[in-house]
Design a protein around this motif. Structure first.
Motif, PDB file in Angstrom:
ATOM      1  N   LEU A  91      10.350  23.362 -13.232  1.00 43.96           N
ATOM      2  CA  LEU A  91      10.139  22.129 -13.991  1.00 43.96           C
ATOM      3  C   LEU A  91      11.432  21.324 -14.048  1.00 43.96           C
ATOM      4  CD1 LEU A  91       8.173  23.476 -17.087  1.00 43.96           C
ATOM      5  CD2 LEU A  91       7.240  22.216 -15.162  1.00 43.96           C
ATOM      6  N   ARG A  93      -0.189  25.953 -18.999  1.00 43.74           N
ATOM      7  CA  ARG A  93      -0.031  25.028 -17.876  1.00 43.74           C
ATOM      8  C   ARG A  93       1.441  24.880 -17.489  1.00 43.74           C
ATOM      9  NH1 ARG A  93      -1.566  20.712 -20.160  1.00 43.74           N
ATOM     10  NH2 ARG A  93      -3.742  21.343 -20.295  1.00 43.74           N
ATOM     11  N   SER A 122       6.713  25.778  -9.042  1.00 51.60           N
ATOM     12  CA  SER A 122       7.925  25.028  -8.706  1.00 51.60           C
ATOM     13  C   SER A 122       8.663  24.743 -10.005  1.00 51.60           C
ATOM     14  CB  SER A 122       7.580  23.725  -7.990  1.00 51.60           C
ATOM     15  OG  SER A 122       6.851  22.875  -8.847  1.00 51.60           O
ATOM     16  N   ASN A 152       3.004  25.941 -13.886  1.00 51.85           N
ATOM     17  CA  ASN A 152       3.717  24.956 -13.074  1.00 51.85           C
ATOM     18  C   ASN A 152       5.156  25.388 -12.803  1.00 51.85           C
ATOM     19  OD1 ASN A 152       1.489  23.319 -12.962  1.00 51.85           O
ATOM     20  ND2 ASN A 152       2.153  21.981 -14.614  1.00 51.85           N
ATOM     21  N   HIS A 153       5.779  26.007 -13.785  1.00 50.24           N
ATOM     22  CA  HIS A 153       7.158  26.457 -13.629  1.00 50.24           C
ATOM     23  C   HIS A 153       7.236  27.619 -12.632  1.00 50.24           C
ATOM     24  CE1 HIS A 153      11.348  26.761 -14.631  1.00 50.24           C
ATOM     25  NE2 HIS A 153      11.222  28.027 -15.001  1.00 50.24           N
TER      26      HIS A 153
END
Length: 67
Positions: A37, A27, A35, A31-32
């Motif tokens: 982190l 996850r 966009s 997500n990284h």
């Protein structure tokens, strides 16, 4: 999670924790990729936690085989 904390867990709990941490790592990576982190070191920490869990699990397997 510290190694001393991991050693207190049962083998079944360690296997479950590995699965949870792997899902968390996937996850975080996803997500990284979408966009950046706020704190990309979370990925590094998640990888280290998985490695610690797998190391303790492997040590238990080896000690069970020797005895």
């Amino acid at each position: 999670m510290k190694t001393s904390e991991i050693r207190e867990l049962t083998t079944k709990e360690i296997v479950e924790k590995i699965q949870v941490e792997m899902d968390n790592l996937i996850r975080l990576r996803l997500n990284h990729a979408v966009s950046p982190l706020d704190n990309p070191l979370k990925i590094k920490d998640a990888k280290r936690n998985v490695a610690r869990l797998k190391t303790v699990l492997r040590q238990r397997e080896l000690s069970d085989n020797q005895n």
